[in-house]
Design a protein around this motif. Sequence first.
Motif, PDB file in Angstrom:
ATOM      1  N   GLY A  70       0.805  -1.181   0.000  1.00 29.05           N
ATOM      2  CA  GLY A  70       0.000   0.000   0.000  1.00 29.05           C
ATOM      3  C   GLY A  70       0.855   1.254   0.000  1.00 29.05           C
ATOM      4  O   GLY A  70       2.006   1.262  -0.443  1.00 29.05           O
ATOM      5  N   PRO A  71       0.304   2.355   0.502  1.00 31.97           N
ATOM      6  CA  PRO A  71       1.026   3.627   0.540  1.00 31.97           C
ATOM      7  C   PRO A  71       2.344   3.546   1.315  1.00 31.97           C
ATOM      8  O   PRO A  71       3.315   4.215   0.952  1.00 31.97           O
ATOM      9  N   GLN A  72       2.368   2.718   2.386  1.00 29.68           N
ATOM     10  CA  GLN A  72       3.591   2.603   3.179  1.00 29.68           C
ATOM     11  C   GLN A  72       4.720   1.974   2.361  1.00 29.68           C
ATOM     12  O   GLN A  72       5.878   2.388   2.462  1.00 29.68           O
TER      13      GLN A  72
ATOM     14  N   TRP B  98       5.111   2.108  -0.952  1.00 33.59           N
ATOM     15  CA  TRP B  98       5.601   3.103  -1.901  1.00 33.59           C
ATOM     16  C   TRP B  98       6.415   4.170  -1.205  1.00 33.59           C
ATOM     17  O   TRP B  98       7.397   4.690  -1.778  1.00 33.59           O
ATOM     18  N   ALA B  99       6.038   4.523   0.027  1.00 34.99           N
ATOM     19  CA  ALA B  99       6.804   5.517   0.782  1.00 34.99           C
ATOM     20  C   ALA B  99       8.214   5.006   1.082  1.00 34.99           C
ATOM     21  O   ALA B  99       9.197   5.746   0.961  1.00 34.99           O
TER      22      ALA B  99
ATOM     23  N   ARG C  84      10.180   5.001  -2.187  1.00 29.91           N
ATOM     24  CA  ARG C  84      10.513   6.373  -2.581  1.00 29.91           C
ATOM     25  C   ARG C  84      11.623   6.941  -1.693  1.00 29.91           C
ATOM     26  O   ARG C  84      12.593   7.532  -2.185  1.00 29.91           O
ATOM     27  N   ASN C  85      11.502   6.736  -0.386  1.00 27.78           N
ATOM     28  CA  ASN C  85      12.520   7.256   0.537  1.00 27.78           C
ATOM     29  C   ASN C  85      13.865   6.547   0.345  1.00 27.78           C
ATOM     30  O   ASN C  85      14.923   7.155   0.507  1.00 27.78           O
TER      31      ASN C  85
END
Length: 275
Positions: A1-3, A5-6, A9-10
């Motif tokens: 989920g969003p976590q 991708w975070a 990305r980081n």
Amino acid sequence: GPQVWAILRNAGRKFVANDGPTLAAAISFYALLSLIPVLFLVIAIFGYVVGSSQETFRAVLASVLEFIPHLSEDFTRNLEWVVANRGRLSWLGLASLVIASGLVFHATEFALDRLFAVSQRRSFLRSRLLSMSIVVAMGVVLLFSFYVGIVFHAIKADPDLIPFGHDWLVPLARGLRVQYLTSVALVLACFTVALHVFPNAPVGWRAAFLGGCVGTALWELARRFFLWYLANLAQFYVVYGSLGALVAVMVWIYMSATIFLYAAACVVMLEPRGR
């Protein structure tokens, strides 16, 4: 989920912020210098154990071609010459090969210390012991990959060779690309163990495994793209002439080093201190 991708990305931001492309270039340069010495040590060690350096040479080379596409015949001949003439090497020559084989590990340690923000590096002795342990582990991985492929090819050709397990071994050998699946599993294992062992910082097996999954997925995609590129678009020989094969190998090693360092950045993000 969003976590997820975070984290990805980081990790990319951390990779770039810590000069990941430059660190990968340093690793790929030293890896190219270390390639023949490392493979020579693998063949020498396991040739002594197996009892046949030539047999070990063929096994190691066949497995290496699975992981490093486009190795030239010149490289193969040079490695074969070093193995065949190892008796002519002086102690100074052997020492230079051992030192050269450690260059890529030293560069990798330096890059990981940068990514993990390690303040105190390993001692010289611990670093050399780790390097030699990895050389031995590489030999085990390459030989295992080769002989697993041989066993399943033999089962596929003659099912009567196996005394048991016909119901599942024979369909497995005939229905799946066992050697390919084995190589992917070994890449995942290598990524996971390297990300757990190499950094001079505590890394849990869960974070190392997840980083290994990211690295393996990217490495397999990169390998397929690179093979397609070599077959359809590459102009290395037109631009670089006789050095084309060397440049192709260098580019592939650089791509692999970049993926490994990005996977390491993912591990940093997964560890509590990296968030």
